[in-house]
Design a protein around this motif. Sequence first.
Motif, PDB file in Angstrom:
ATOM      1  N   ILE A   1       6.322  -5.782   3.183  1.00 57.69           N
ATOM      2  CA  ILE A   1       5.717  -5.273   1.943  1.00 57.69           C
ATOM      3  C   ILE A   1       6.670  -4.337   1.201  1.00 57.69           C
ATOM      4  CG2 ILE A   1       3.799  -3.898   1.018  1.00 57.69           C
ATOM      5  CD1 ILE A   1       2.180  -4.797   3.504  1.00 57.69           C
ATOM      6  N   ALA A   2       7.345  -3.459   1.943  1.00 54.22           N
ATOM      7  CA  ALA A   2       8.206  -2.443   1.324  1.00 54.22           C
ATOM      8  C   ALA A   2       9.277  -2.025   2.326  1.00 54.22           C
ATOM      9  CB  ALA A   2       7.369  -1.238   0.887  1.00 54.22           C
ATOM     10  N   PRO A   3      10.409  -1.481   1.861  1.00 50.31           N
ATOM     11  CA  PRO A   3      11.512  -1.109   2.761  1.00 50.31           C
ATOM     12  C   PRO A   3      11.256   0.210   3.507  1.00 50.31           C
ATOM     13  CG  PRO A   3      12.100  -0.574   0.508  1.00 50.31           C
ATOM     14  CD  PRO A   3      10.785  -1.282   0.430  1.00 50.31           C
ATOM     15  N   VAL A   4      10.258   0.197   4.388  1.00 50.23           N
ATOM     16  CA  VAL A   4       9.892   1.387   5.172  1.00 50.23           C
ATOM     17  C   VAL A   4      10.760   1.431   6.425  1.00 50.23           C
ATOM     18  CG1 VAL A   4       8.052   2.519   6.465  1.00 50.23           C
ATOM     19  CG2 VAL A   4       7.530   1.337   4.308  1.00 50.23           C
ATOM     20  N   THR A   5      11.402   2.567   6.682  1.00 49.00           N
ATOM     21  CA  THR A   5      12.233   2.700   7.878  1.00 49.00           C
ATOM     22  C   THR A   5      11.593   3.610   8.930  1.00 49.00           C
ATOM     23  OG1 THR A   5      13.475   4.530   6.879  1.00 49.00           O
ATOM     24  CG2 THR A   5      14.372   2.312   6.616  1.00 49.00           C
ATOM     25  N   GLN A   6      10.669   4.474   8.520  1.00 54.50           N
ATOM     26  CA  GLN A   6       9.968   5.327   9.473  1.00 54.50           C
ATOM     27  C   GLN A   6       8.638   5.745   8.853  1.00 54.50           C
ATOM     28  OE1 GLN A   6      11.898   9.036  10.550  1.00 54.50           O
ATOM     29  NE2 GLN A   6      10.842   9.161  12.511  1.00 54.50           N
ATOM     30  N   TYR A   7       7.631   5.905   9.705  1.00 60.56           N
ATOM     31  CA  TYR A   7       6.312   6.272   9.186  1.00 60.56           C
ATOM     32  C   TYR A   7       5.608   7.228  10.151  1.00 60.56           C
ATOM     33  CZ  TYR A   7       4.463   3.047  12.684  1.00 60.56           C
ATOM     34  OH  TYR A   7       4.165   2.441  13.871  1.00 60.56           O
ATOM     35  N   GLN A   8       4.669   7.967   9.595  1.00 61.72           N
ATOM     36  CA  GLN A   8       3.760   8.815  10.375  1.00 61.72           C
ATOM     37  C   GLN A   8       2.501   8.999   9.532  1.00 61.72           C
ATOM     38  OE1 GLN A   8       4.540  13.102  10.794  1.00 61.72           O
ATOM     39  NE2 GLN A   8       4.174  12.900  13.000  1.00 61.72           N
TER      40      GLN A   8
ATOM     41  N   ARG B   1       5.339   0.874  -7.947  1.00 58.12           N
ATOM     42  CA  ARG B   1       3.901   1.116  -7.927  1.00 58.12           C
ATOM     43  C   ARG B   1       3.159  -0.023  -7.222  1.00 58.12           C
ATOM     44  NH1 ARG B   1       1.538   3.379 -13.521  1.00 58.12           N
ATOM     45  NH2 ARG B   1       2.889   5.131 -13.037  1.00 58.12           N
ATOM     46  N   SER B   2       3.620  -1.252  -7.423  1.00 57.24           N
ATOM     47  CA  SER B   2       2.956  -2.393  -6.795  1.00 57.24           C
ATOM     48  C   SER B   2       3.193  -2.410  -5.287  1.00 57.24           C
ATOM     49  CB  SER B   2       3.453  -3.698  -7.423  1.00 57.24           C
ATOM     50  OG  SER B   2       4.842  -3.862  -7.221  1.00 57.24           O
TER      51      SER B   2
ATOM     52  N   GLU C   1       3.684   0.268  -3.362  1.00 54.86           N
ATOM     53  CA  GLU C   1       2.856   1.330  -2.801  1.00 54.86           C
ATOM     54  C   GLU C   1       1.391   0.905  -2.746  1.00 54.86           C
ATOM     55  OE1 GLU C   1       2.012   5.524  -4.566  1.00 54.86           O
ATOM     56  OE2 GLU C   1       3.933   5.662  -3.483  1.00 54.86           O
ATOM     57  N   SER C   2       0.935   0.202  -3.788  1.00 54.69           N
ATOM     58  CA  SER C   2      -0.443  -0.274  -3.821  1.00 54.69           C
ATOM     59  C   SER C   2      -0.692  -1.314  -2.729  1.00 54.69           C
ATOM     60  CB  SER C   2      -0.750  -0.866  -5.198  1.00 54.69           C
ATOM     61  OG  SER C   2      -2.063  -1.401  -5.236  1.00 54.69           O
ATOM     62  N   ALA C   3       0.262  -2.235  -2.539  1.00 51.85           N
ATOM     63  CA  ALA C   3       0.117  -3.269  -1.510  1.00 51.85           C
ATOM     64  C   ALA C   3       0.150  -2.655  -0.116  1.00 51.85           C
ATOM     65  CB  ALA C   3       1.222  -4.309  -1.672  1.00 51.85           C
ATOM     66  N   LEU C   4       1.029  -1.667   0.074  1.00 58.20           N
ATOM     67  CA  LEU C   4       1.110  -1.006   1.375  1.00 58.20           C
ATOM     68  C   LEU C   4      -0.178  -0.260   1.671  1.00 58.20           C
ATOM     69  CD1 LEU C   4       3.055  -0.497   3.735  1.00 58.20           C
ATOM     70  CD2 LEU C   4       3.842   1.563   2.541  1.00 58.20           C
ATOM     71  N   SER C   5      -0.717   0.415   0.662  1.00 54.19           N
ATOM     72  CA  SER C   5      -1.968   1.147   0.821  1.00 54.19           C
ATOM     73  C   SER C   5      -3.106   0.204   1.213  1.00 54.19           C
ATOM     74  CB  SER C   5      -2.315   1.870  -0.485  1.00 54.19           C
ATOM     75  OG  SER C   5      -3.540   2.561  -0.371  1.00 54.19           O
ATOM     76  N   ALA C   6      -3.198  -0.941   0.524  1.00 59.56           N
ATOM     77  CA  ALA C   6      -4.265  -1.900   0.829  1.00 59.56           C
ATOM     78  C   ALA C   6      -4.129  -2.439   2.250  1.00 59.56           C
ATOM     79  CB  ALA C   6      -4.226  -3.050  -0.185  1.00 59.56           C
ATOM     80  N   HIS C   7      -2.882  -2.698   2.675  1.00 58.41           N
ATOM     81  CA  HIS C   7      -2.651  -3.223   4.021  1.00 58.41           C
ATOM     82  C   HIS C   7      -3.040  -2.194   5.086  1.00 58.41           C
ATOM     83  CE1 HIS C   7      -0.832  -5.227   7.412  1.00 58.41           C
ATOM     84  NE2 HIS C   7      -0.005  -4.204   7.601  1.00 58.41           N
ATOM     85  N   VAL C   8      -2.665  -0.924   4.882  1.00 62.57           N
ATOM     86  CA  VAL C   8      -3.007   0.128   5.852  1.00 62.57           C
ATOM     87  C   VAL C   8      -4.519   0.309   5.921  1.00 62.57           C
ATOM     88  CG1 VAL C   8      -2.835   2.594   6.349  1.00 62.57           C
ATOM     89  CG2 VAL C   8      -0.794   1.316   5.658  1.00 62.57           C
ATOM     90  N   GLN C   9      -5.179   0.325   4.768  1.00 55.62           N
ATOM     91  CA  GLN C   9      -6.639   0.482   4.743  1.00 55.62           C
ATOM     92  C   GLN C   9      -7.324  -0.668   5.485  1.00 55.62           C
ATOM     93  OE1 GLN C   9      -7.085   0.668   0.496  1.00 55.62           O
ATOM     94  NE2 GLN C   9      -7.190   2.917   0.441  1.00 55.62           N
ATOM     95  N   GLU C  10      -6.845  -1.883   5.264  1.00 53.73           N
ATOM     96  CA  GLU C  10      -7.421  -3.030   5.955  1.00 53.73           C
ATOM     97  C   GLU C  10      -7.191  -2.917   7.462  1.00 53.73           C
ATOM     98  OE1 GLU C  10      -7.114  -7.929   6.046  1.00 53.73           O
ATOM     99  OE2 GLU C  10      -5.789  -6.746   4.755  1.00 53.73           O
ATOM    100  N   SER C  11      -6.006  -2.495   7.865  1.00 56.61           N
ATOM    101  CA  SER C  11      -5.683  -2.359   9.290  1.00 56.61           C
ATOM    102  C   SER C  11      -6.529  -1.279   9.944  1.00 56.61           C
ATOM    103  CB  SER C  11      -4.192  -2.051   9.458  1.00 56.61           C
ATOM    104  OG  SER C  11      -3.388  -3.073   8.920  1.00 56.61           O
ATOM    105  N   LEU C  12      -6.768  -0.176   9.235  1.00 54.00           N
ATOM    106  CA  LEU C  12      -7.568   0.926   9.774  1.00 54.00           C
ATOM    107  C   LEU C  12      -9.051   0.592   9.793  1.00 54.00           C
ATOM    108  CD1 LEU C  12      -5.831   4.033   8.129  1.00 54.00           C
ATOM    109  CD2 LEU C  12      -5.731   3.358  10.542  1.00 54.00           C
TER     110      LEU C  12
END
Length: 456
Positions: A381-388, A409-410, A412-423
């Motif tokens: 979805i996005a070039p994330v190298t580390q998360y918390q 912006r797109s 960040e929106s896609a990443l947000s939707a994916h995290v919300q769905e996973s949670l």
Amino acid sequence: MTDPHFAQFRSDISGIAWPPISTGLGAALAAMLRQLDASQWMAQVDIVSQQHRQLVMLAEHCAEFSPHFRRRLESAGLQPDDLATPEGLRRLPVLSRRDIQTATDLFCVEIPKDHAPLREASTSGSSGEPVRVRRSAINDLDWMAFTLRDHIWHRRDFRKPMCAIRANVAELVRAPDWGSPANLLAENGPSLVIPITTPIDTQIELIRDFAPDSLLIYPSNLAALLRAAVARGIRFDGLRHLRTIGETLSPALREQARTVCGLEIADAYSSQEIGYFALQCPASANYHVMAEAVIVEIVDEHGEPCAPHQWGRVVVTDLHNFATPLIRYDIGDYAQAGPYCACGRGLPTLARIHGRERNLILMPDGTRHWPLVGFDRFRDIAPVTQYQFIQTGRESVEARLVVERALSRSEESALSAHVQESLGYPFALTFVYFEAALPLGANGKFEEFICRVAPN
């Protein structure tokens, strides 16, 4: 001893090379290793019987010399002999971290003279509830013996270079050997200890120059090291052993180590208060409990034993601490009970260590569970190298990210939707960006998910 690695042990007696003869502390350690080499193959029912035989002796001592433990027994209507079975032990209410913090008469006023000297150990406080305990020379002997058991199980060559990246060192240390306990019994290669505060690129250069055969490291540090090595096209060709301690090890990092280094990680589960709880089996992904020194119970919300692969609270009993009665101590961790191991060892197992209670997500309805954030798709979805992720409210989560470039912006929106769905819930996500790396905790450790909301 049948393992060829014992052939690396040296003699302390001049003119004697074989069989090697140890003296002093080395002799006690060698004797302990001989016992451990035999006891690991005992039937599990016999191991449990010996554990509770030892526990009764410990309880008799602590009932006499620790007023706090004596009251615990009396309040539960128990005598030391009642702890002779697992069922009897479960009748004793657990000892919490807060109990240890507030008790003024927990420590035994006397210990057996051959358990001296005592030392004080304190936790890192990663749970927010730091505690102090007293540990004896026998506890230290256990730690040394289990450290060597781990080396022997995983067939590490003591004569090769060893590198460690640690949080409890202030400066770079180069030494001619591995230090205690390896140097008490065997000829050692050199060692290099790198402070965890050293920049990752500098760590890489130090490791490349030193060319270690084995590397001891925190999982979060290893993840950053592997990311940087891939980005720079660097390989650690001479590395044969990866060892992790101190943090929860994720399946994703295990796979990353296989992909980048072609190595399996050997993980260890330990704490400052207890020492080793469990070591990873050399033949499987199970963690073998160090049953010769501890009883580890995995219990559900009703205090009943968990079935294999069911997760629950970790309750531990230190069988050799005659200074601090850590009997049925709820350390605050969660783990999965393990099955009987196909390797043939009778030592009980854990299937996986999950982490602290504060690593559970609190859902708006008050339920708690292990958070699934969908990390395996982040880079699609996005070039994330580390998360918390930090849960800041019943319906709000802060996403801390290190990224290769600013997200659109797109994205960040896609990443947000994916995290919300996973949670499993549309938590309000706030994105906070960091350069280079996310900050470690005060203890030098890192947690991927932290809940800062009281369950009330």
